[in-house]
Design a protein around this motif. Structure first.
Motif, short mmCIF file in Angstrom:
data_model
loop_
_atom_site.label_atom_id
_atom_site.label_comp_id
_atom_site.label_asym_id
_atom_site.label_seq_id
_atom_site.Cartn_x
_atom_site.Cartn_y
_atom_site.Cartn_z
N LYS A 23 0.82 -1.25 0.75
CA LYS A 23 -0.36 -0.19 -0.32
C LYS A 23 1.22 0.93 -0.37
CE LYS A 23 -4.41 1.45 -0.05
NZ LYS A 23 -5.26 1.35 -0.48
N ARG A 31 -3.09 6.59 -1.76
CA ARG A 31 -4.58 5.96 -2.55
C ARG A 31 -4.09 4.21 -3.32
NH1 ARG A 31 -6.60 10.98 -2.28
NH2 ARG A 31 -6.02 11.33 -3.73
N TYR A 32 -3.02 3.28 -3.03
CA TYR A 32 -2.80 2.47 -4.52
C TYR A 32 -2.67 1.28 -3.49
CZ TYR A 32 -3.96 6.66 -7.79
OH TYR A 32 -5.01 7.24 -8.13
N SER A 33 -2.40 0.38 -4.40
CA SER A 33 -1.91 -1.09 -4.00
C SER A 33 -1.33 -1.89 -5.07
CB SER A 33 -2.67 -2.07 -3.74
OG SER A 33 -3.93 -1.70 -2.62
N SER A 36 -8.83 -5.41 -5.04
CA SER A 36 -8.44 -4.74 -4.46
C SER A 36 -9.17 -3.23 -5.52
CB SER A 36 -7.26 -4.20 -3.77
OG SER A 36 -7.43 -2.96 -3.26
N ASP A 67 -7.71 -0.43 -6.07
CA ASP A 67 -6.88 1.04 -6.17
C ASP A 67 -5.53 0.13 -6.69
OD1 ASP A 67 -6.04 -1.05 -4.44
OD2 ASP A 67 -6.97 0.35 -2.90
N SER A 68 -5.43 -0.99 -7.41
CA SER A 68 -4.78 -1.72 -7.95
C SER A 68 -3.95 -1.34 -9.69
CB SER A 68 -4.54 -3.11 -7.91
OG SER A 68 -4.85 -2.96 -6.44
N PRO A 118 -13.84 7.45 -7.80
CA PRO A 118 -12.60 7.69 -7.34
C PRO A 118 -12.17 8.94 -7.52
CG PRO A 118 -13.65 6.65 -8.89
CD PRO A 118 -14.23 6.57 -7.78
N HIS A 145 -6.47 4.91 -11.61
CA HIS A 145 -6.80 5.27 -10.48
C HIS A 145 -6.67 3.51 -9.68
CE1 HIS A 145 -11.16 4.66 -11.09
NE2 HIS A 145 -11.37 3.89 -10.04
N GLY A 147 -8.78 0.68 -11.00
CA GLY A 147 -10.20 0.24 -10.62
C GLY A 147 -10.10 -1.31 -11.71
#
Length: 497
Positions: free
Chosen positions: A236, A239-241, A283, A285-286, A327, A332, A334
């Protein structure tokens, strides 16, 4: 060398059976419907599955107190009708997921996601059954019994995760499943009902226990459902994985284990197994989801998932999705095949390409699959998950006429809207011109040529993380009177001095 052989390969291509969505209430948004329309035009899925049918934003279940102080129930199907109409107008039907719990019917306050779907059991199972039956009867009244009984039904979502089902209570889920199953079958036994909709957490014991429960309770389930994601322990940052992909062999073996468990029960042997969610990361946010790497990796899965599963539903068709909130940017990480702004991602084209692979499979390898067409031609997809250029050679079948040959390339150089967006400066709000440019940058490169009778093979380079679609069919030329293509290309300019 890709050499075509008849009768050697099995390829159960169900790529277009179902696709995922976010919660159903999102179907009331214009951008959502625009993305769905694009997906249906280019791919054309049969079913769509999402969460939140009974969540409060759909406003179906209500309790009120009458003049005598008695609690009464009423149902409101206004939004349900809008959503179902929108789906059917776009030639897609619901794969119904029963969940989550209306707050007024819930036994607790546990919720999940930005939109707060309640994930506790019902406080009254009889009222839960009545809710299911009232909803199905309304749909039957509106769309007809023979239509609605073709809509598959799945009970809940990932009950083996405590976030999705309070305490991941196995016995309580089994009760929910039984009560739901009986309520549905009481309306019409032809409904196709399945579960347990588990993900890959303790999936072996969950599936074993679920089928033993159904066996003991004499529940003649119609399908078995589960999910598949192909990453572990994302890193992490903000905001991103950021993720590392698992070996595809390991993922396919996970499904084979589930298939073996199902087939170990005489009552359930050979029941269809539906993967009602699959993707690389679990997830939304990947950034992997927006990449060409994702497209190539998914291609390798699509070539194999039909070996164990009746269907495999990509999660999701579009990026109008709000599990973690709205988002901030068009790209992003999604889940969707389509980015906000109606921009196809590279994986979108992987599905477009596989949808075209209808026919007898004549080649199936670790990085390519081909089918033969009725006119004696062929279609295929080649993918490259490595960091080096992949060079493939196709041995052409013997023929007595010329062939038209086409390839469509999706790779980091020619179909990479994420890169173009990055080079733009990563704008969070796209102008009309920027959207149009990104859509143009999201299209495959198309190359064509005529193959002479004498040509016996063709060489195809596939760039790193590339996906190439190949189509070849016999030329049946019927030139117009006086049309001479060679003469057109021999035109010279006369320069007078």
């Amino acid at each position: 060398m890709i050499r075509f052989e008849h009768g050697k390969y099995d390829f159960n291509n169900n790529v277009d059976f179902c696709v995922g969505t976010g919660r159903m209430g999102l179907a009331l948004q214009q951008n959502y419907l625009e993305q769905l329309a694009l997906v249906q035009k280019e791919i054309g899925f049969q079913y769509i599955r999402g969460h939140g049918l009974f969540s409060d934003d759909m406003s179906i279940y209500h309790e009120y107190e009458n003049e005598d102080g008695e609690i009464r129930i009423e149902y409101n199907f206004t939004y349900l009708d809008l959503v179902m109409d929108a789906y059917l107008q776009r030639n897609i039907r619901p794969f119904i997921e029963l969940g989550f719990m209306p707050n007024a019917l819930s036994s607790g306050e546990q919720t999940i996601f930005y939109w707060k779907g309640n994930t506790t059991p019902p406080k009254d199972y009889e009222k839960w059954q009545q809710l299911i039956q009232a909803t199905l009867r309304h749909l039957i009244d509106r769309y007809g019994l023979e239509e609605v009984i073709t809509w598959p039904i799945e009970v809940w979502n990932e009950p083996n995760l405590a976030g999705f089902w309070e305490n991941a209570d196995r016995e309580e889920y089994f009760k929910l499943f039984k009560m739901s199953f009986l309520a549905i079958k009481e309306i019409d036994r032809r409904f196709q009902v399945g579960g347990p909709a588990i993900c890959g957490v303790d999936d072996v014991s969950w599936l074993q226990d679920f089928l033993e429960f159904c066996q003991k309770e004499a529940l003649a389930i119609d399908t078995v459902t589960r999910h598949l994601y192909t990453i572990d322990n994302p890193e992490k940052q903000g905001r991103y994985s950021y993720v590392t992909l698992r070996d595809p062999v390991e993922c396919v073996d996970e499904l084979k284990t589930s298939r073996e468990i199902i087939d170990s029960f005489n009552e359930f042997k050979h029941l269809p197994m539906h993967i009602t969610e699959f993707n690389t990361s679990y997830s939304p946010d990947s950034p992997i989801h927006d990449t060409n790497q994702n497209a190539a990796y998914i291609a390798g899965l699509l070539a194999q998932l039909g070996e164990t599963s009746a269907s495999y539903s990509y999660w999701t068709f579009g990026d109008v999705f709000e599990e973690f909130g709205v988002p901030f940017t068009p790209f992003h990480g999604g889940f969707g095949l389509v980015a906000n702004g109606n921009i196809p991602k590279p994986t979108f084209w992987t599905f477009v390409f596989f949808k075209k692979l209808k026919g007898a499979c004549v080649y199936k390898g670790e990085d390519a699959i081909f089918v033969e067409t009725k006119d004696g031609g062929f279609r295929g997809v080649i993918w490259n998950t490595s960091e080096q250029v992949l060079k493939k050679s196709i041995l052409l079948p013997e023929r007595n006429q010329s062939f038209f040959f086409m390839e469509k390339r999706v790779d980091q150089e020619v179909c990479n809207p994420l890169r173009v967006w990055h080079e733009m400066g990563e704008p969070s709000s796209l102008t009309t011109d920027q959207k149009e440019l990104l859509r143009s940058a999201a299209s495959p490169l198309i190359l064509t040529k005529e193959l002479s009778i004498e040509q016996t093979s063709i060489e195809l380079p596939v760039l790193p993380h590339g996906v190439t679609y190949v189509e070849c069919y016999p030329i049946k030329r019927k030139s117009d009177r006086g049309f001479n293509y060679q003469k057109i290309n021999e035109v010279h300019i006369i320069h007078e001095r």
